[in-house]
Design a protein around this motif. Sequence first.
Motif, PDB file in Angstrom:
ATOM      1  N   GLU A  22       0.833  -1.200   0.000  1.00  0.00           N
ATOM      2  CA  GLU A  22       0.000   0.000   0.000  1.00  0.00           C
ATOM      3  C   GLU A  22       0.865   1.246   0.000  1.00  0.00           C
ATOM      4  OE1 GLU A  22      -3.848   1.766   2.489  1.00  0.00           O
ATOM      5  OE2 GLU A  22      -2.503   0.305   3.414  1.00  0.00           O
TER       6      GLU A  22
ATOM      7  N   PRO B 186      -3.980   3.673  -2.616  1.00  0.00           N
ATOM      8  CA  PRO B 186      -3.907   2.531  -3.534  1.00  0.00           C
ATOM      9  C   PRO B 186      -2.741   1.610  -3.204  1.00  0.00           C
ATOM     10  CG  PRO B 186      -3.097   4.528  -4.604  1.00  0.00           C
ATOM     11  CD  PRO B 186      -3.660   4.952  -3.277  1.00  0.00           C
ATOM     12  N   TRP B 187      -2.855   0.379  -3.687  1.00  0.00           N
ATOM     13  CA  TRP B 187      -1.792  -0.607  -3.577  1.00  0.00           C
ATOM     14  C   TRP B 187      -1.125  -0.751  -4.940  1.00  0.00           C
ATOM     15  CZ3 TRP B 187      -1.022  -4.218   0.706  1.00  0.00           C
ATOM     16  CH2 TRP B 187      -1.830  -3.936   1.822  1.00  0.00           C
TER      17      TRP B 187
ATOM     18  N   SER C  10      -5.664   0.622  -8.296  1.00  0.00           N
ATOM     19  CA  SER C  10      -5.067  -0.195  -7.236  1.00  0.00           C
ATOM     20  C   SER C  10      -5.049  -1.676  -7.617  1.00  0.00           C
ATOM     21  CB  SER C  10      -5.862  -0.010  -5.935  1.00  0.00           C
ATOM     22  OG  SER C  10      -5.283  -0.713  -4.858  1.00  0.00           O
TER      23      SER C  10
ATOM     24  N   GLN D  30      -5.362  -3.806  -5.086  1.00  0.00           N
ATOM     25  CA  GLN D  30      -6.091  -4.360  -3.951  1.00  0.00           C
ATOM     26  C   GLN D  30      -7.087  -3.316  -3.475  1.00  0.00           C
ATOM     27  OE1 GLN D  30      -4.451  -7.254  -1.105  1.00  0.00           O
ATOM     28  NE2 GLN D  30      -4.572  -5.671   0.427  1.00  0.00           N
ATOM     29  N   THR D  31      -8.119  -3.760  -2.727  1.00  0.00           N
ATOM     30  CA  THR D  31      -9.105  -2.815  -2.200  1.00  0.00           C
ATOM     31  C   THR D  31      -9.024  -2.758  -0.679  1.00  0.00           C
ATOM     32  OG1 THR D  31     -10.952  -4.345  -1.824  1.00  0.00           O
ATOM     33  CG2 THR D  31     -10.611  -3.548  -4.089  1.00  0.00           C
ATOM     34  N   ASP D  32      -9.850  -1.894  -0.107  1.00  0.00           N
ATOM     35  CA  ASP D  32      -9.852  -1.721   1.345  1.00  0.00           C
ATOM     36  C   ASP D  32     -10.370  -2.942   2.085  1.00  0.00           C
ATOM     37  OD1 ASP D  32     -12.405  -1.366   0.380  1.00  0.00           O
ATOM     38  OD2 ASP D  32     -12.909   0.300   1.700  1.00  0.00           O
TER      39      ASP D  32
ATOM     40  N   ASP E 197     -10.076   1.702  -8.249  1.00  0.00           N
ATOM     41  CA  ASP E 197      -9.581   2.462  -7.106  1.00  0.00           C
ATOM     42  C   ASP E 197      -9.441   1.508  -5.926  1.00  0.00           C
ATOM     43  OD1 ASP E 197     -12.190   2.135  -6.003  1.00  0.00           O
ATOM     44  OD2 ASP E 197     -12.854   3.969  -7.002  1.00  0.00           O
ATOM     45  N   SER E 198      -9.289   2.053  -4.729  1.00  0.00           N
ATOM     46  CA  SER E 198      -9.015   1.232  -3.549  1.00  0.00           C
ATOM     47  C   SER E 198     -10.263   0.770  -2.817  1.00  0.00           C
ATOM     48  CB  SER E 198      -8.142   2.028  -2.562  1.00  0.00           C
ATOM     49  OG  SER E 198      -6.962   2.463  -3.188  1.00  0.00           O
TER      50      SER E 198
END
Length: 659
Positions: A152, A183-184, A205, A207-209, A232-233
């Motif tokens: 991240e 973002p990752w 990204s 990956q997400t949150d 997006d994240s």
Amino acid sequence: MKRLLCAAFPLYLLLTAAAAMAAPSPVFKLTDLRRLVHLSDAQISPDGRQIALVVARADWKNDKSKSEIDLVDAQTGKSRRLTYGRDGVSSPRWSPDGSRLAFLAKDPDTRQPQVYVMPMNGGDAQCVTDNKQGVDEFAWSPDGRQIAFMAEDAPKDKKALKHHEDWFKVTDNNYMTRAAVQPWHLWVVAADGGKARRLTHGDWSVQTDQDTASPLVWSPDGKSVLFTKFPDSYFGNAYRSTIAAVNVADGKLHTVIDATGAGVPVFAPRSGVLAFMRPRDGDQNNGNAVYVAQHGESRDATHALAHNINDFAWLPDGKTLLLAGDAGTESVFWTQPLDGHAHMLDLGDLNPNASVSVSHDGEIAFIASTPNHPDELYVMHIGAKPHRLTDLNGFVDDVKLGRSTGIDWQGPDGFKEDGVLTYPVDYRQGRKYPLVLLIHGGPEGASVTRFDPLRQLLAAQGFLVFQPNYRGSINLGDKYQHAIYRDTGEGPGKDVMAGLDAVKKLGVVDTSRIGVSGWSYGGYMTSWLNGRYPDVWKAAIEGAALNDWVMDYTIAFYQKGDLYFFGGSPWTKKYHDIWREQSPIRLAPNVKAPTLIMGDAGDPNVPIVNSYEMYHALRDNGVHTEFYVYPADTHFPHDIVRQTDVYRRWVDWMVTYLK
């Protein structure tokens, strides 16, 4: 005296034997939860001789889970521990030649997860990354010289944040968000350590949150890394993912699969064909399908199966896929030729977990349970029977359990439906027993006959336990799964009630003592049934129940993902009514059964405000209601102490009101 001793000796034996026969057999109990050993992420070595897997044991005193990586001989089952005293161990991954094993573990000083590499010919593991934000997914390059990983981005202005200049703009985040989610992105580092080099940048990204990511995959020539690219994240936009690749030398990006919802890219051995997953035809109400990309075109290799796929792997010929999914009340494997029909493998009474690992010669390692035995490690070759390698949960074999079996029935709207029925411990034919419905979540889930602790805790108390599948479940094909579209309550509710009628016809149910319960979407179904059929239930338990669709859309992390159930926003005139009509909260005034409500305070999946709504609605209408909240930021408690308390309250509530 001698004659008296001789005469007394047989009498002693008889008394001892009688006492042994009279002693009750132990049943599965709450304290057994902390004895269960959890297995995950079995990874077979390239030569098929050894399997690395994560083994987790509960530490009740400290309320933690202690994980280690064990190495198991694929022939003998002999095992040894590879990691000692490391925290947060996960994700074992073999180097391409099998000479090293990489894994994630927390750095002792920073407490951030980093990549460690262990030589298999002896020696301690070496930490090869030092990312300040920590590392998640990673992958070996084909030559074993590099490791790609994701991390991240750091907050953009730590000094301003410290000064409380920490406001953030609301977009598609959930209501528990407390800072802008960064973002990752991808990095690469030498497999023996050194300075890592960043590969990707941007507002998008990998990956997400909600930890939504797929494995990183190197191209066969080692020149690029493929990954799932999210807009997006935020999880709310995760359904818009595509597959992209980054050139390792210069960082240039290009799109590989521009199909909405695409992810999990995997190259076939030998042929180099790319396979990936996406919802069939891009419709989120369908099951996950496996597509193959060849000659610039993609096609659904599992089209004829028309069934949700949980996971897949390539077999060594590069022309056949190994699929994992749920079929009826069993978890199964299929082999799927690229040109031809899927074939279900004979696994006996095993219910494998979703993930599979395949060696170069076709040995398959997986974790599975049976109806009466928890997870163990297995290995098999196509065409041969599975071979069990571990006995980490052997204590359960000495416990008396309820018998679980699949049951099917003809449901409404022409659907053939099924579920799992578990009989009480010491069941006696001719008697009738109180029954507890235990409804699965999802709704994209399924009840199958694998070992289930809560099911056995209830059976130990003398309950029949019925776990019905309903439209939206992933075990009966795409048509059944898709049928929940714009019918999230009434249709599934009728499915459950049809199943309950089928169980009643067996003549084993005390129809005056029936309870309904579930967690997550199982909680939604409980809330719906509790208000829709109020005269049936004598007790109800709603765990993390989605009671208000409008609220879920507005503040949960699903956001736009919920749109697929109804077709449009609840805040528009066209779709306004359907979201509210299919929310269980509107049925609350009908409820009669004593209702237990539970949930996690920081649940970003089904926000706890859903439960507060239902609690006040029931209490204000004179229904006996109790509500317990766990101070955790999860959808279901992850720690053993809180998990045990959830199960204790679940069983006690049913005992109180059904017995």
